[in-house]
Design an enzyme around this catalytic site. Structure first.
Site, PDB file in Angstrom:
ATOM      1  N   SER A 126      33.562  -8.173  26.084  1.00 41.17           N
ATOM      2  CA  SER A 126      33.705  -9.332  25.206  1.00 41.17           C
ATOM      3  C   SER A 126      32.835 -10.483  25.694  1.00 41.17           C
ATOM      4  O   SER A 126      32.585 -10.621  26.898  1.00 41.17           O
ATOM      5  CB  SER A 126      35.177  -9.753  25.237  1.00 41.17           C
ATOM      6  OG  SER A 126      35.333 -11.065  24.751  1.00 41.17           O
ATOM      7  N   TYR A 152      43.616 -11.907  29.736  1.00 45.23           N
ATOM      8  CA  TYR A 152      42.877 -11.015  28.830  1.00 45.23           C
ATOM      9  C   TYR A 152      41.385 -11.034  29.180  1.00 45.23           C
ATOM     10  O   TYR A 152      40.755 -10.001  29.389  1.00 45.23           O
ATOM     11  CB  TYR A 152      43.067 -11.433  27.355  1.00 45.23           C
ATOM     12  CG  TYR A 152      41.982 -10.888  26.482  1.00 45.23           C
ATOM     13  CD1 TYR A 152      41.992  -9.546  26.115  1.00 45.23           C
ATOM     14  CD2 TYR A 152      40.897 -11.672  26.080  1.00 45.23           C
ATOM     15  CE1 TYR A 152      40.953  -9.005  25.364  1.00 45.23           C
ATOM     16  CE2 TYR A 152      39.856 -11.152  25.338  1.00 45.23           C
ATOM     17  CZ  TYR A 152      39.889  -9.822  24.981  1.00 45.23           C
ATOM     18  OH  TYR A 152      38.847  -9.292  24.258  1.00 45.23           O
ATOM     19  N   LYS A 156      38.478  -8.098  30.913  1.00 48.56           N
ATOM     20  CA  LYS A 156      37.152  -7.679  30.426  1.00 48.56           C
ATOM     21  C   LYS A 156      36.098  -7.904  31.522  1.00 48.56           C
ATOM     22  O   LYS A 156      35.235  -7.067  31.749  1.00 48.56           O
ATOM     23  CB  LYS A 156      36.787  -8.444  29.150  1.00 48.56           C
ATOM     24  CG  LYS A 156      37.698  -8.127  27.971  1.00 48.56           C
ATOM     25  CD  LYS A 156      37.629  -6.663  27.587  1.00 48.56           C
ATOM     26  CE  LYS A 156      38.608  -6.264  26.519  1.00 48.56           C
ATOM     27  NZ  LYS A 156      38.666  -4.820  26.286  1.00 48.56           N
TER      28      LYS A 156
END
Ligand code: UDP
Length: 341
Positions: A126, A152, A156
């Protein structure tokens, strides 16, 4: 060569659109999903588009033994790993859930993929790994990464690092991390699309649900940022363009004679403000959207969009669809869900 591609999280939003594009390109995608954040109705939508059932391996990506036993039985030419949790706010409240599902899940599938055979592997990363870009708003793969503030985002960041470390331990592996910008829209058939669980955090599902009367108003978070119109700017990419990028990524890895870990931005190269997206939605769908300005959302990046030169040079891929296409398809999809209720 086998045409089977194992797609973890293949029942999810980006996963399901990638299943369609893989099928169109002549591959035989296999969905690995336990439907914890998706709905089995997506299988019917996929059947409607593709015209046949897609093979399903129902299970948890953290179950390495399940994946190993599947890979021992079946020749698989590639793995695309989507299965992960993706809500930034939820990750702050439930960090262990995110570390468990996103990090343990990645380690599990990598173990299975790298120990059984050298299977090309594509990871969903991301643009969150860039954090708030300093000075420049357009980020290329050379732009410095910043440790993201949410669990989160950190999964990534860490995911890319795990893949990089694995590559250093075995430079014959063929690996790719795709840094997605903001996927929006739905398949033009309106048979598959995004199915947010609970109240959506992302802009487009909130817009379409407001237009459908589920929410009274869209709140636009922040009106006085230093951008074109005071609202935040993102690189919104049609989910079908993003799905096509995965087919190109797989084809690139399949051609490689030696190992690699390529990291590639997948966006349109163009930034749009929140207000521009709202106005595009209103114009294309010929309706007025009820919205108001609200305080800034903590942690929001002000402005970011992709430099997509590397995607074009390496993969021969670029986004073809516009914001207008995406808001039209998103609204068609929302209407099709409501029609079923
Ligand atoms: N946004 C908004 N109202 C909403 C949801 C999002 O104004 O109800 C804004 C948000 O502040 C950001 C942009 O829309 O500027 C994109 O947000 P999203 O959560 O979709 O993506 P991300 O911030 O993760 O890039």
């Amino acid at each position: 060569m086998s045409k089977k591609v194992l797609v973890t999280g293949g029942a999810g939003y980006i996963g399901s659109h990638t299943i369609v594009e893989l099928s169109k390109a002549g591959y035989k995608p296999v969905i690995l999903d336990d439907f914890r954040n998706s709905d089995e109705s997506v299988l019917k939508g996929l059947r409607g588009i593709i015209g046949r059932d897609i093979e399903l391996l129902k299970g948890d990506v953290s179950n390495t033994a399940l994946i190993q036993s599947y890979l021992r039985k079946e020749a698989v030419c590639g793995i695309i790993h989507f299965a992960a949790n993706k809500a930034v706010g939820e990750s702050v409240e439930k960090p262990l859930l995110y570390y468990q599902n996103n990090v343990e899940g990645l380690v599990s599938i990598l173990k299975a993929a790298s120990e059984e055979q050298n299977i090309p592997f594509v990871f969903s990363s991301s643009c969150t790994v860039y954090g708030e870009p300093k000075g420049q708003k357009e980020v290329s793969e050379q732009t410095a990464k910043t440790i993201p503030t949410s669990p989160y985002g950190f999964t990534k960041w860490l995911g890319e690092q795990i893949i990089e470390d694995l590559f250093h331990s075995n430079n014959q592996l063929r690996l790719m991390s795709l840094r997605y910008f903001n996927p929006i829209g739905a398949h033009e058939s309106a048979l598959i699309g995004e199915l947010p669980i609970g109240k959506p955090n992302n802009l487009l599902p909130f817009i379409t649900q407001t237009a459908a009367g589920i929410h009274e108003k869209l709140k636009i978070f922040g009106a006085d940022y230093p951008t074109v119109d005071g609202t935040c700017v993102r690189d919104y990419i049609h989910v079908v363009d993003l799905a096509e990028a995965h087919v190109k990524a797989l084809e690139f890895l399949l051609k490689q004679q030696s190992g690699c870990h390529e990291v590639v931005n997948i966006g349109t190269g163009k930034g749009s403000s929140v207000l521009e997206v709202v106005h595009a939605f209103e114009k294309v769908n010929n309706m007025a959207l009820n919205y108001e300005f609200a305080p800034n959302r903590p942690g929001d990046v002000i402005e970011i969009y992709a430099n997509v030169d590397y995607a074009e040079a390496l993969l021969g891929w670029q986004a073809k669809r516009s914001i207008n296409d995406a808001v039209r398809d998103a609204w068609r999809w929302e209407q099709s869900i409501r029609a079923k209720e």
